[in-house]
Design a protein around this motif. Structure first.
Motif, PDB file in Angstrom:
ATOM      1  N   ILE A  68      58.298   3.771  13.678  1.00  0.00           N
ATOM      2  CA  ILE A  68      57.286   4.097  13.219  1.00  0.00           C
ATOM      3  C   ILE A  68      57.427   5.614  12.240  1.00  0.00           C
ATOM      4  O   ILE A  68      57.063   5.781  11.179  1.00  0.00           O
ATOM      5  CB  ILE A  68      55.997   4.720  13.759  1.00  0.00           C
ATOM      6  CG1 ILE A  68      55.662   2.660  14.738  1.00  0.00           C
ATOM      7  CG2 ILE A  68      54.650   4.988  13.377  1.00  0.00           C
ATOM      8  CD1 ILE A  68      54.586   2.719  15.569  1.00  0.00           C
ATOM      9  N   ILE A  72      57.198   6.360   8.127  1.00  0.00           N
ATOM     10  CA  ILE A  72      57.011   7.542   7.555  1.00  0.00           C
ATOM     11  C   ILE A  72      57.356   9.122   7.335  1.00  0.00           C
ATOM     12  O   ILE A  72      57.058   9.027   6.156  1.00  0.00           O
ATOM     13  CB  ILE A  72      55.358   8.363   9.123  1.00  0.00           C
ATOM     14  CG1 ILE A  72      55.010   7.306  10.031  1.00  0.00           C
ATOM     15  CG2 ILE A  72      55.015   9.739   8.846  1.00  0.00           C
ATOM     16  CD1 ILE A  72      54.164   7.768  10.501  1.00  0.00           C
ATOM     17  N   VAL A 265      52.213  -4.036  13.665  1.00  0.00           N
ATOM     18  CA  VAL A 265      51.879  -2.277  13.529  1.00  0.00           C
ATOM     19  C   VAL A 265      52.427  -1.995  12.114  1.00  0.00           C
ATOM     20  O   VAL A 265      51.491  -1.122  11.381  1.00  0.00           O
ATOM     21  CB  VAL A 265      52.855  -1.612  14.486  1.00  0.00           C
ATOM     22  CG1 VAL A 265      52.772  -0.155  14.135  1.00  0.00           C
ATOM     23  CG2 VAL A 265      52.653  -1.946  15.863  1.00  0.00           C
ATOM     24  N   LEU A 269      49.587  -0.423   9.745  1.00  0.00           N
ATOM     25  CA  LEU A 269      50.037   0.536   9.663  1.00  0.00           C
ATOM     26  C   LEU A 269      49.371   1.038   8.050  1.00  0.00           C
ATOM     27  O   LEU A 269      48.941   1.887   7.331  1.00  0.00           O
ATOM     28  CB  LEU A 269      51.383   1.285   9.393  1.00  0.00           C
ATOM     29  CG  LEU A 269      51.821   2.910   9.225  1.00  0.00           C
ATOM     30  CD1 LEU A 269      50.950   3.978   9.395  1.00  0.00           C
ATOM     31  CD2 LEU A 269      53.259   2.943   9.729  1.00  0.00           C
TER      32      LEU A 269
END
Length: 285
Positions: A68, A72, A265, A269
């Motif tokens: 994650i 990002i 996910v 996101l």
């Protein structure tokens, strides 16, 4: 006869719209139906907040927090590289570029959009990775910095094209009125035209984010593929998309379900990022 043709076409358009909605709905149903149970088995906090991804260990660990963060960081880096360059290029093409140069630059930008992702990846692997290793540092297998630069280049066509269209869509009366009040051409473009086109520019940035966060093949080759929490821009990372692609071919059982949950996910996101940008857009308006 014309009336019947119009009614038939309305039905055709309506069916086409339903097909599009149904496709999105089926994707959502597939992801959540297969991914949410895996999160429940693993534990949602262990899955999202876990720092270790080791599906072949005994016991297996399925923590995607490093991925994650990797997604990002790489996406944010791509925006830092791509948004200023793309926006300034769009401004130049729309308001400053001579026609004879425009005829060369515009096809070049469109050509960037047509280059396959794997070609970008090979370019990054052969050119960017050695250059950054020799001049800045790093482990030589790829890093956040390498992936950010490459993705920044890849999102340029999207940002440039959409932003240029938004700038050209601003009524000429805005430009003429600003000049009539004594503003220069440059001041008018940056203080009047760009604020008026911010909605379309923001749409281009959102599309660029979608391209960056969803990119896989190029990132596999230049990001380093290390399932660790990065401590600098020269650290290797693995993104959510690359994690799915690299392991789905041999995964089975809970491992496969965990990869599908990773897709959930990623989906959420992207929705959160789009929602956040929509809120920023509404407040600015």
């Amino acid at each position: 006869m014309v009336k019947y043709k119009e009614q038939i076409m309305k039905v055709v358009f309506f069916i086409a719209a339903l097909v599009s909605i149904a496709a999105v709905a089926l994707i959502c149903i597939f992801l959540f139906a297969n991914g949410v149970p895996a999160m429940a088995k693993i534990g949602i906090f262990n899955f999202i907040g876990g720092s270790t991804w080791a599906p072949l260990n005994e016991p297996a660990e399925y923590g995607i927090f490093p991925m994650i963060l990797g997604s990002i960081y790489v996406t944010a880096g791509a925006l830092v590289v791509g948004v200023p360059i793309g926006l300034l290029t769009a401004v130049y093409l729309a308001k400053f570029c001579p026609k004879h140069i425009y005829k060369v630059l515009k096809p070049a930008v469109e050509l960037l959009a047509g280059i396959p992702s794997v070609v970008y990846g090979f370019f990054g692997l052969v050119v960017l990775v050695p250059f950054i290793r020799d001049n800045i540092g790093g482990n030589g297998t790829g890093s956040i910095l390498t992936a950010s630069i490459l993705l920044g280049i890849m999102i340029l066509p999207t940002i440039i094209t959409v932003s240029e269209s938004a700038i050209r869509a601003v009524p000429d009366s805005y430009y003429e009125g600003s000049l009539g009040l004594g503003a220069t051409h440059e001041r008018t473009v940056f203080r009047v035209i760009l604020p008026a086109a911010k909605s379309g520019i923001l749409a281009g940035i959102v599309l660029g984010i979608g391209r960056a966060i969803g990119e896989t093949m190029a990132v596999i080759l230049v990001a380093g593929n290390q399932t660790i929490i990065p401590d600098s821009v020269l650290s290797g990372v693995r993104t959510l998309t690359t994690n799915i692609v690299m392991e789905m071919g041999y995964a089975s059982g809970l491992h496969r379900e965990a990869l599908i949950a990773t897709g959930v996910v990623l989906f959420v996101l992207i929705l959160l990022i789009n929602a956040l940008l929509s809120i920023v857009k509404r407040r600015s308006e």
